[in-house]
Design an enzyme around this catalytic site. Structure first.
Site, PDB file in Angstrom:
ATOM      1  N   HIS A 180       0.922  -1.273  -0.037  1.00 11.71           N
ATOM      2  CA  HIS A 180      -0.071  -0.013  -0.065  1.00 11.71           C
ATOM      3  C   HIS A 180       0.889   1.282   0.124  1.00 11.71           C
ATOM      4  O   HIS A 180       1.383   1.479   0.948  1.00 11.71           O
ATOM      5  CB  HIS A 180      -0.917   0.141   1.231  1.00 11.71           C
ATOM      6  CG  HIS A 180      -1.969   0.915   1.322  1.00 11.71           C
ATOM      7  ND1 HIS A 180      -3.067   1.065   2.106  1.00 11.71           N
ATOM      8  CD2 HIS A 180      -2.167   1.971   0.217  1.00 11.71           C
ATOM      9  CE1 HIS A 180      -3.709   2.157   1.969  1.00 11.71           C
ATOM     10  NE2 HIS A 180      -3.390   2.562   0.748  1.00 11.71           N
TER      11      HIS A 180
ATOM     12  N   LYS B 171      16.464 -33.570 -39.176  1.00  8.30           N
ATOM     13  CA  LYS B 171      16.894 -34.669 -38.701  1.00  8.30           C
ATOM     14  C   LYS B 171      18.372 -34.800 -39.399  1.00  8.30           C
ATOM     15  O   LYS B 171      18.339 -35.196 -40.719  1.00  8.30           O
ATOM     16  CB  LYS B 171      16.032 -35.867 -38.938  1.00  8.30           C
ATOM     17  CG  LYS B 171      16.900 -37.186 -38.223  1.00  8.30           C
ATOM     18  CD  LYS B 171      15.815 -38.519 -38.308  1.00  8.30           C
ATOM     19  CE  LYS B 171      16.467 -39.572 -37.617  1.00  8.30           C
ATOM     20  NZ  LYS B 171      18.034 -39.702 -37.818  1.00  8.30           N
TER      21      LYS B 171
ATOM     22  N   PHE C 149     -17.747 -48.797   5.820  1.00  8.83           N
ATOM     23  CA  PHE C 149     -16.070 -48.795   6.061  1.00  8.83           C
ATOM     24  C   PHE C 149     -15.977 -49.630   7.339  1.00  8.83           C
ATOM     25  O   PHE C 149     -16.462 -49.252   8.304  1.00  8.83           O
ATOM     26  CB  PHE C 149     -15.443 -47.399   6.021  1.00  8.83           C
ATOM     27  CG  PHE C 149     -14.910 -46.747   4.758  1.00  8.83           C
ATOM     28  CD1 PHE C 149     -14.033 -47.157   4.047  1.00  8.83           C
ATOM     29  CD2 PHE C 149     -16.043 -45.737   4.091  1.00  8.83           C
ATOM     30  CE1 PHE C 149     -13.919 -46.492   2.612  1.00  8.83           C
ATOM     31  CE2 PHE C 149     -15.895 -45.368   2.906  1.00  8.83           C
ATOM     32  CZ  PHE C 149     -14.746 -45.659   2.309  1.00  8.83           C
TER      33      PHE C 149
END
Length: 861
Positions: A36, A256, A630
Site C-alpha cells: 500500500h 533430422k 467402512f
C-alpha cells in the site's frame, strides 16, 4: 470480530466505498498481503477470521529470515470483499493511494489438519495474542507467527517467520503484483479506481509494454534451477520413432541430421565433445572442440556432428571414414538445444525458452550452427526434407522439458526412408572379383538375445571392404552369436561388437530387412543397446486417445461366466468363499463370483500397490444397490493367517487393528467379505507418518470431460516443468487421479501442502473451470482440485480397484497420450481391463523407483 471501526472511518455520504458487511467463513481460510503506497509505503497483512479480514500494517513487509522480527500494527478489520482489491483509492479518502495484491492464498492453524476447525482455532489464537499459522500463498509459505507485544504500546505485534524449508537469510520476494504482474507505476497509471460498487471502470487499463521476445536477459533464467557446480554425466534426450508427419501448433519441427549425436561441455574455457554413450569426440573432431573453447560462460550444448558436401547434404559414410579422407566435405556441428548455462540448469524450461537462450549465446563461427525450426507445419518440413534427400525431421513438443538420458515421446523422429542400426554377427566369403567379404550378417537384441535380421550385400566400396575385413578378422569366433542363426555357406562368425547403419525398404513379417544397403559403422552406440526400432506412435494421431477395449454390452454381460464355490476354491486354499452367484450389478448381471475372479486374475498387478499398507475396508456385501460401510477394526474377525497391525488413525482416535494386504489370499479374503473397492493408506506400516505418494484428485462434480482433460494437462505441464514424474489413472467413476511418487521421509502435512501449492497454480491458470472450494454448491460444474485427500488415514481407491458404481468402472492407469477430449472414462471397466493388461502390462511399473525428494523440488520452485 467487527467492522465498526472500518465503517466509522468512512463517511458514506462522501465516499462510494462499501459498508463493511461480515460474511460467514466457509472452507479453507484465506489471507492477503497488500502493498500500500499511501502517505507511507507499508504492507497490509490480512487474515480471514470469522468472516472478516483481521489486519495488521507491516511497515517493512514480511521477511523470510527468522531473525527478523517485523513490527506489525494491528488496524481495523476489513470486509472480505477487500481481499482481491488492486488499484487506486482516490486522494482525500481514507487510505488514499495505490494498492497492490502482493500475495494471496489460503492458510490454516499450525498443527491442525481439519479445515472445519480452523476458524474457531484462529479466534482463540487472535484473542490470546499469539497466532501460529501455515501460509500457502504464491510468495509466503510455511510456518509464521504473529505475537502481541505487551507493554510496548497499543496494538503493537511482531510478524516472525519460523525456521523451515521456506525460510532463509538470502530469500527475496518478487516485488510485483501476484495477480497482474504489475508494479505500482503500472497500477497507478491504469483506470482501475477503487469504488464502492466494485464495478470496473468503463475504460480499459493500459497494458504494460511487452519486452522484446528475441532478447535474452537474466529474467529468462528466472525459472531455471541454480546449481553450485558444473554438472557431469548428462546424456542426450532421445526421440521415439513415429510413422508419418503431422501439423500441430503445439509442436516445432527441426531437421533430422545424418551424423553423430554429441553434447558439448564448455567449462572454464575448454570444450569437451561427448558422444551419446559417454565417449570422447575431442580427438576425432578437434576443429569443433577448438571452435567452442575459449568461451567465457560455462554451458552444455546438444547437437549433431555431420559432414556436408558443397550442396549442404550430409553423408554419414564421409563422417565415419573421415580419417581416410579428411578433406572430403565440411565438418559442422548443428546445435539444437542447451541444457546448462552460467550456473543454471535449463532442462526444466520449456523448449522454446531453451532455444531462445541458445540462439542468443551460441558463438557465430562457421562450423557451429544454430539448428532452426518451424512451428506447426510438420508436413511442409517433411516435404522439404524429402526434396533435399534428407534424413527426415524431428518433431518436438514446445512445452516439454529436457529429459536427460531418456527416450521420450515429446520428441519424435520421422524418417524419409527406413534406417536401422544393426549389430554385425558374422559375414560371408566374397565371390567373383569381390574382396574382403561377401555380405554382413546382421541382427538386433531382443530380451538379451541377438536375433538375426538379414544379410547386407550392397553399399560397399573397395576401401570400405578392406576396412571392414581388417576389423572383422580381429573378432572372429567359432560359434554363432545369433539365437536364430541363418543357414549360410562359408560363414565367419564374429563377436557382436560392431554396429552398422543399414538403409532398407521395409521389414518382412519375420522382421528381416528387404533391400538392405550398408551406410557405415557407428562408434557412438553399444551393440547391446541396439533394439528393433519400429514406430511406437502414429504421429498423425498422436494427440488422439489410443483405441481402448470394447465397452460392456448386454451380450458381453450374458457371456460372463457363472462361478461356483468349487471354481473359486482353485484361487485360494485358505479363503472360504461364499455366495458366488450373488448379484452385485443387476443391470450388467455381474456376480460376486465375477468380482472374485477379477481380483484373482489381476492380483500380481494390484498387490505391489497394497503391500504393507493398512486397508480401510469399504464393504458392500449387497453390491451396488447399497451404500456399504467402512470397516477399519478387524480385531477378532479375520483369520490367524492374515497380517494385521495396531494403529491410531490420528492423534485423537483410539488404536485399532488394521488388516494388511500383502498377498493374494488376503486380497481374495477382503473381496469375499464384500470389498468391491480396495482402499489402502498412502503410507506403509514402517513409515506410517510419511506417505510415499502425493495425490491430486480431479473431482468433476458435473464438469465436462473436456475440462477434466484440460485440467489434467495443465497439471502435467506444471509438474513437467518441475521435473516431477506424474502418473495418471481414472478414478473408476467420472474423474481422474494424478499420483506423484515421493520418498517416504516427509509428513502428510508437507505432502498435502505441496499438493495445495500445485493445485493453486493449476487454479490460477484455469480459474473458470476449476475450484478449490470444498462445498459442492460453490463449485458446480467445475473440476474440484481436492488436495485434502493427502492426510493420515485418508484413503482412495487403489489402482486396478473396482468401484461399486453403475458400469463396473475400474481405476485404470493411463498413458498421457490417452488424455484427450475424446477420453471415455466408461471404457475402463470389468469387461475391458483384463485384455488391456495383457496388451499393455502395468503402465505404473517402476512407480516407486521414480520417487522424488520433495525438498529438492520445493527448492527449485
Amino acid at each position: 470480530m467487527s467492522l465498526t471501526k472500518y465503517n466509522q472511518k468512512r463517511d458514506f455520504k462522501k465516499t462510494k466505498e462499501p459498508e463493511g458487511i461480515k460474511k460467514k467463513s466457509k472452507g479453507a481460510l484465506r489471507f492477503v498481503v497488500q502493498k500500500h503506497a499511501a502517505s507511507h509505503l507499508h504492507y497490509d497483512f490480512r487474515l480471514e477470521i470469522d468472516g472478516v479480514l483481521v489486519s495488521w500494517a507491516v511497515p517493512k513487509g514480511p521477511s523470510a529470515n527468522p531473525a527478523d522480527k517485523r513490527l506489525a500494527m494491528h488496524v481495523e478489520d476489513h470486509p472480505m470483499d477487500y481481499i482481491d482489491f488492486e488499484g487506486t483509492i482516490p486522494q482525500g479518502e481514507y487510505g488514499g493511494g495505490t494498492v497492490m495484491v502482493w500475495d494471496i492464498g489460503t492458510y490454516h492453524a499450525e498443527a491442525n489438519d481439519d479445515v472445519s476447525k480452523d476458524n474457531a482455532l484462529m479466534k482463540k489464537q487472535h484473542a490470546s495474542g499469539s497466532i501460529k499459522i501455515v501460509l500457502e500463498g504464491e510468495k509466503l509459505k510455511g510456518s509464521w507467527a504473529l505475537v502481541e507485544m505487551h507493554g510496548r504500546g497499543e496494538n503493537q505485534w511482531l510478524l516472525i517467520k519460523h525456521k523451515d524449508e521456506f525460510s532463509g537469510t538470502d530469500i527475496t520476494y518478487d516485488p510485483y503484483s501476484v495477480l497482474t504482474g504489475r508494479d505500482f507505476d503500472a497500477i497507478s497509471k491504469g483506470d482501475d479506481v477503487w469504488q464502492s460498487n466494485r464495478k470496473k471502470s468503463s475504460s480499459t487499463p493500459k497494458k504494460i509494454k511487452k519486452k522484446d521476445e528475441s532478447a535474452f536477459s537474466a529474467a529468462d533464467l528466472a525459472n531455471a534451477k541454480k546449481l553450485t557446480k558444473f554438472p557431469s554425466g548428462w546424456r542426450p534426450q532421445l526421440a521415439t520413432l513415429a510413422d508419418t508427419p503431422f501439423d500441430n501448433q503445439e509442436w516445432l519441427f527441426e531437421t533430422k541430421f545424418d551424423g553423430y549425436r554429441s553434447t558439448a561441455e564448455i567449462h572454464n574455457g575448454t570444450c569437451h565433445l561427448i558422444s551419446r554413450n559417454g565417449l570422447s569426440f575431442d580427438k576425432k573432431y578437434p576443429e569443433i572442440a577448438d571452435a567452442l573453447s575459449g568461451l567465457k560462460q560455462n554451458m552444455i550444448l546438444d547437437g549433431e556432428i555431420v559432414m556436408e558436401d558443397t550442396k549442404g547434404k550430409s553423408h554419414f559414410q564421409w563422417l565415419q571414414n573421415r580419417e581416410d579422407n579428411p578433406d572430403r566435405g565440411k565438418l559442422k556441428f548443428y546445435v539444437f538445444d542447451i541444457l546448462y548455462f552460467g550456473g543454471f540448469d535449463l532442462r526444466g524450461l520449456d523448449l522454446l525458452q531453451r532455444k531462445k537462450i541458445l540462439q542468443a549465446v551460441l558463438p557465430k563461427v562457421d562450423s557451429v550452427i544454430y539448428s532452426d525450426h518451424v512451428v506447426g507445419n510438420g508436413q511442409q518440413a517433411f516435404k522439404k526434407a524429402q526434396k533435399q534427400s534428407g534424413e527426415g525431421i524431428i518433431a518436438k513438443r514446445i512445452a516439454s522439458a529436457y529429459d536427460t538420458n531418456k527416450r521420450s515421446k515429446d520428441w519424435l523422429k520421422i524418417k524419409t526412408g527406413k534406417v536401422q542400426e544393426m549389430v554385425i554377427g558374422g559375414y560371408t566369403e566374397p565371390s567373383g572379383n569381390r574382396i574382403g567379404i561377401g555380405a554382413l550378417l546382421c541382427g538386433y537384441y531382443q530380451n538379451g538375445k541377438l536375433m538375426y535380421s538379414g544379410k547386407v550385400g550392397s553399399g560397399y566400396t573397395d576401401d570400405i571392404l578392406k576396412d571392414l575385413i581388417s576389423k572383422l578378422e580381429k573378432i572372429e569366433r567359432q560359434s554363432s552369436p545369433f539365437e536364430n542363426p541363418p543357414k549360410e555357406k562359408k560363414v565367419h562368425w564374429v563377436t557382436p561388437k560392431l554396429v552398422a547403419n543399414i538403409k532398407f525398404s521395409e521389414f518382412t513379417e519375420t522382421n528381416s530387412m528387404r533391400h538392405p544397403v550398408y551406410e557405415g559403422l557407428r562408434t557412438d552406440k553399444a551393440a547391446t543397446d541396439v533394439k528393433l526400432e519400429l514406430p511406437e506412435i502414429t504421429a498423425s494421431e498422436k494427440d488422439e486417445p489410443k483405441p481402448s477395449a470394447k465397452k460392456p454390452t448386454k451380450k458381453m454381460a450374458k457371456e460372463t461366466k457363472s462361478y461356483t464355490v468349487a471354481d473359486l476354491k482353485k484361487f485360494s486354499k485358505k479363503v472360504e468363499f461364499s455366495n458366488p452367484d450373488k448379484i452385485f450389478w443387476p443391470k450388467e448381471k455381474i456376480t460376486k463370483g465375477d468380482v472374485i475372479a477379477y481380483y484373482n486374475a489381476i492380483a500380481d498387478y494390484i498387490l505391489p500397490y497394497l503391500k504393507d499398507r493398512p486397508q480401510s475396508m469399504r464393504r458392500t456385501p449387497d453390491g451396488i444397490k447399497s451404500q456399504g460401510f467402512f470397516q477399519k477394526n478387524v480385531a477378532g474377525l479375520v483369520p490367524d493367517w492374515t497380517k494385521t497391525a495396531i494403529i491410531k488413525a490420528d492423534s485423537k482416535s483410539e488404536p485399532v487393528e488394521w488388516l494388511i494386504c500383502n498377498n493374494k489370499d488376503t486380497l481374495l479374503y477382503m473381496v469375499n467379505m464384500g470389498c468391491i473397492e480396495i482402499n489402502p493408506w498412502s503410507s506403509r506400516i514402517k513409515t506410517l507418518d510419511n506417505p510415499d505418494y502425493i495425490i491430486f484428485d480431479l473431482d468433476p462434480k458435473g464438469a465436462q470431460i473436456e475440462n477434466i482433460v484440460k485440467t489434467a494437462k495443465v497439471l502435467k505441464e506444471i509438474l513437467d516443468g518441475l521435473k516431477v514424474p506424474a502418473y495418471i489413472k481414472t478414478s473408476g467413476g467420472n474423474g481422474l487421479h494424478v499420483f506423484i511418487p515421493v520418498k517416504p521421509k516427509y509428513s502428510y502435512e508437507q505432502t498435502r501442502e505441496f499438493s495445495h501449492i500445485i493445485s493453486q497454480m493449476v487454479h490460477k491458470q484455469l480459474p473458470d473451470i476449476t475450484s478449490l472450494e470444498r462445498l459442492p454448491d460453490k463449485r458446480k460444474k467445475k473440476v474440484y482440485l481436492d488436495f485434502l485427500q493427502n492426510g493420515r488415514g485418508k484413503t482412495m481407491a487403489s489402482i486396478y480397484s473396482l468401484r461399486p458404481r453403475e458400469g463396473a468402472g475400474i481405476s485404470t492407469p493411463l498413458e498421457w497420450d490417452e488424455i484427450s477430449d475424446g477420453l471415455k472414462l466408461s471404457d475402463y471397466n470389468l469387461f475391458t481391463i483384463p485384455q488391456r493388461l495383457k496388451e499393455k502390462g502395468d503402465l505404473w511399473k517402476g512407480f516407486f523407483e521414480d520417487a522424488i525428494d520433495l525438498k529438492s523440488v520445493l527448492k527449485s520452485m
